[in-house]
Design a protein around this motif. Sequence first.
Motif, PDB file in Angstrom:
ATOM      1  N   SER A  46       1.015  -1.309  -0.116  1.00  0.00           N
ATOM      2  CA  SER A  46       0.061   0.150   0.012  1.00  0.00           C
ATOM      3  C   SER A  46       0.968   1.304   0.003  1.00  0.00           C
ATOM      4  CB  SER A  46      -0.803  -0.039   1.241  1.00  0.00           C
ATOM      5  OG  SER A  46      -0.177   0.122   2.339  1.00  0.00           O
ATOM      6  N   TRP A  47       0.301   2.401  -0.565  1.00  0.00           N
ATOM      7  CA  TRP A  47       1.129   3.657  -0.240  1.00  0.00           C
ATOM      8  C   TRP A  47       0.380   4.724  -0.007  1.00  0.00           C
ATOM      9  CZ3 TRP A  47      -1.906   6.360  -3.718  1.00  0.00           C
ATOM     10  CH2 TRP A  47      -2.332   5.972  -4.744  1.00  0.00           C
ATOM     11  N   LEU A  48       0.840   5.854   0.649  1.00  0.00           N
ATOM     12  CA  LEU A  48       0.086   7.045   0.914  1.00  0.00           C
ATOM     13  C   LEU A  48       1.134   8.322   0.615  1.00  0.00           C
ATOM     14  CD1 LEU A  48      -1.916   8.133   3.046  1.00  0.00           C
ATOM     15  CD2 LEU A  48      -0.159   8.013   4.866  1.00  0.00           C
TER      16      LEU A  48
ATOM     17  N   LEU B 122      -4.081  13.762   1.523  1.00  0.00           N
ATOM     18  CA  LEU B 122      -3.341  12.720   1.227  1.00  0.00           C
ATOM     19  C   LEU B 122      -4.042  11.903   0.080  1.00  0.00           C
ATOM     20  CD1 LEU B 122      -2.872  11.843   5.173  1.00  0.00           C
ATOM     21  CD2 LEU B 122      -1.250  13.228   3.522  1.00  0.00           C
ATOM     22  N   GLN B 123      -3.339  10.979  -0.347  1.00  0.00           N
ATOM     23  CA  GLN B 123      -3.704  10.042  -1.258  1.00  0.00           C
ATOM     24  C   GLN B 123      -3.397   8.793  -1.035  1.00  0.00           C
ATOM     25  OE1 GLN B 123      -2.922  10.640  -5.788  1.00  0.00           O
ATOM     26  NE2 GLN B 123      -1.713  12.571  -5.183  1.00  0.00           N
ATOM     27  N   SER B 124      -4.216   7.684  -0.916  1.00  0.00           N
ATOM     28  CA  SER B 124      -3.723   6.402  -0.585  1.00  0.00           C
ATOM     29  C   SER B 124      -4.320   5.348  -1.286  1.00  0.00           C
ATOM     30  CB  SER B 124      -4.174   6.275   0.937  1.00  0.00           C
ATOM     31  OG  SER B 124      -4.142   4.801   1.411  1.00  0.00           O
ATOM     32  N   SER B 125      -3.767   4.088  -1.557  1.00  0.00           N
ATOM     33  CA  SER B 125      -4.134   3.273  -2.163  1.00  0.00           C
ATOM     34  C   SER B 125      -5.224   2.421  -1.753  1.00  0.00           C
ATOM     35  CB  SER B 125      -3.008   2.254  -2.519  1.00  0.00           C
ATOM     36  OG  SER B 125      -2.332   1.816  -1.061  1.00  0.00           O
ATOM     37  N   SER B 126      -5.421   2.699  -0.221  1.00  0.00           N
ATOM     38  CA  SER B 126      -6.527   1.883   0.599  1.00  0.00           C
ATOM     39  C   SER B 126      -7.387   2.868   1.278  1.00  0.00           C
ATOM     40  CB  SER B 126      -5.965   0.912   1.404  1.00  0.00           C
ATOM     41  OG  SER B 126      -4.856   1.495   2.282  1.00  0.00           O
TER      42      SER B 126
ATOM     43  N   PHE C 141      -6.322   3.814   6.359  1.00  0.00           N
ATOM     44  CA  PHE C 141      -4.814   3.799   6.324  1.00  0.00           C
ATOM     45  C   PHE C 141      -4.731   4.584   7.635  1.00  0.00           C
ATOM     46  CE2 PHE C 141      -6.064   7.498   3.970  1.00  0.00           C
ATOM     47  CZ  PHE C 141      -5.697   8.681   4.626  1.00  0.00           C
TER      48      PHE C 141
ATOM     49  N   CYS D 252      -2.306   7.327  10.018  1.00  0.00           N
ATOM     50  CA  CYS D 252      -1.206   8.200   9.516  1.00  0.00           C
ATOM     51  C   CYS D 252      -0.625   8.927  10.885  1.00  0.00           C
ATOM     52  CB  CYS D 252      -2.010   9.391   8.778  1.00  0.00           C
ATOM     53  SG  CYS D 252      -0.876  10.401   7.839  1.00  0.00           S
TER      54      CYS D 252
ATOM     55  N   ASP E 283       3.021   8.398  11.047  1.00  0.00           N
ATOM     56  CA  ASP E 283       3.411   8.903   9.484  1.00  0.00           C
ATOM     57  C   ASP E 283       3.691  10.205   9.579  1.00  0.00           C
ATOM     58  OD1 ASP E 283       1.521   6.329   8.049  1.00  0.00           O
ATOM     59  OD2 ASP E 283       3.465   6.466   8.923  1.00  0.00           O
TER      60      ASP E 283
END
Length: 675
Positions: free
Chosen positions: A102-104, A113-117, A120, A122, A125
């Motif tokens: 997964s990516w953020l 933020l953009q996320s693959s899921s 998530f 944070c 992070d």
Amino acid sequence: MSKKSPVKYVSLKDASGRCNVFGVVQFCKQPVKTKGTDYLMTISITDQSLAAGDKLVCLIFHPSLEALPRLTAGDVIRFHRLKIGTFNDKPQGEAKCTLGCSWLVFGADTEQLQSSSKNFSCTDDDRQKKDMTSTCKELQQLDSSFLADVWFYDDHFLTYLDMKPAQFIKLCNLHAAISKDPDTGQPFTNTTVVELVIHRGTSYGRGIVFLSNDSPEVQCLKKRMKEISGPESTDTCIINGSEKIQSCGDEGCNRTTGEIDTNIKQTRPSAAATRGQGEETSENAPRPGCSHWDNAVSQSSPQYASTDQNSKIFNNENTLKMNSLGIDRIHSDRVERKEMENTTLRQGSKRKPMATKSDYEQVVASGLTTQKDSFCRDEQESSEILPDVIVISSGSTDSEKHASLNQSNSMEVVMAEPSLSEYGLLDTCNSQSLESDSNQSLYNESIQSCFSLPSPGDVCMLQTATGHRHINRTSLREILDYRVPYKFRVLAWLVDFYPNTTDVYDFVQELCPRCKILKKIGREDSEQKKRKKDVRVVSSVTSLAECLGGDFGNWNFEVELNDREVKLCSQCSTEEEPVPVELTYVLRMVLTDSSNCFLPVNLWQENATKFFNGIKPEKALEDDKEFQNAICTLQDCVLLHPSKARTDVRPLDCCIFSYSTPFGTNFQLFDTILA
DNA sequence: TTAGGGTTCG
């Protein structure tokens, strides 16, 4: 319910297997559809653990194009369970949601933020993001603390001509490389210089794009610049990291064109290369983007770039017309560094009296072969100009200098700053036309333009110094004030040259390398020699004495050496050691630049041959076709010719070295080719 | 599976 353990992240340097990482996006390629089922986005990321320029390439796969991240350079991306493999023996990241990755994305310019899921975390992070963005910012600050030259080649030069001050541009596929010494092919040891180049052609998207002020990219850039510069950025700009100049407000600037600020502080070594140290504020000085910037920087005192080992500087020249930053001179390693005993030259031009018109005419006309006696002055006159200068090469020994003195092989050098009216009489060949009304305005225009900075078009040089592009240029005025010996790179216009003819026999002379006697050769003499059959053939210089046996009565004896005539110096040749004379070009040029100085520079021996594109004098005498072309080029460079529009004349990018003689300082051109 | 930041070099 047990508390979730914090996610462990590794640095990119240590990334392996499946890991969690943060990285600053350095590059991102538009997604492409693969032959398989997915879209692919290729990016490279970096962090503090990687050396400058190093990165980790990551491939992000996803069946849906929309599901791929929208990235721009500077964003921070977090990967969880990134698979690290290798490709071409280099680590490579592979991000596939199907494999649990997964990516953020933390946008550099947005809080969103953009996320693959959808789900998530944070919290932790956020701190990481803060660290990353601060790192990114630090890197940006490092880069922004310099003004950098950019070299535009070939087709890009035409684009460059259309550039305007303060214009925002995008340089696509800018090549940054550490400059190397052309002689050794190795990076310079004293100073690491990064050169930025837009190479010819448009491959890899190479080119220059003009941006409008309201474009999103410019808005973004302005925002970043503001962040980097801090709260003062609205009214200051950083010059070389050591100066801050108060803004003139660009549009609201109330300075008039031509108004010159001379208060910009000069900073001695180390400060120039030390970011954010020793800021000096110059009231009322303009900033880049203001129409007065060019004049201001051209007149400001120079800063000295650090030459400390391993220090990194960017080269600053006229390319973008912001050449206020540094003077990095080449130390002459061939000539012993010493202070000049006769300090006349170094006292600064303001303390030197003006030369008279006749002085200046003679500077141009005297040539290298002018005998001392032919240009002597009484005491009163002598006090107003520099004393005679004897021509001695930098490698001469004391005894050689002495020998040279005894031969009265002296020449005249006058270092002077004539007024405009005096200057106007330099072009002796065209004195009549210079006086005519019809040409006067054009002539005056030429005069004026030679005292202003070159326009972008003018800095395209027909002549170029070879191998010293990393050396910042020095004005002629600064050269006069600098210690001797030294080497400099200058951008100057050719006022005139002597001999002002096209006859190769006026340029080529015989020179004894030992005693430096110069002797003119006549066309007839040369032809007679060609017809002469009574010569002996020898195989090398050392065998000349042997060949000549006991006949030492006439050391001007001409023999044939490797199918070439050789003449021996009658003064220096001995029984044990014959000294053949050599042919050399001998010429003098008078240069000027925007610092309002005029500098006679001489040229002979290997430097002259190099200047004439490697055409040896022997060859020029045999067939002067190529030499004639070179002379035509040289004539085209003469600044003050009434028939020429200012734009016809290109400046010379040339290298000059100074050296002491018993009578003062002299200058020679070196490593400069008449292109 | 797919495809894969590398090249220019005055």
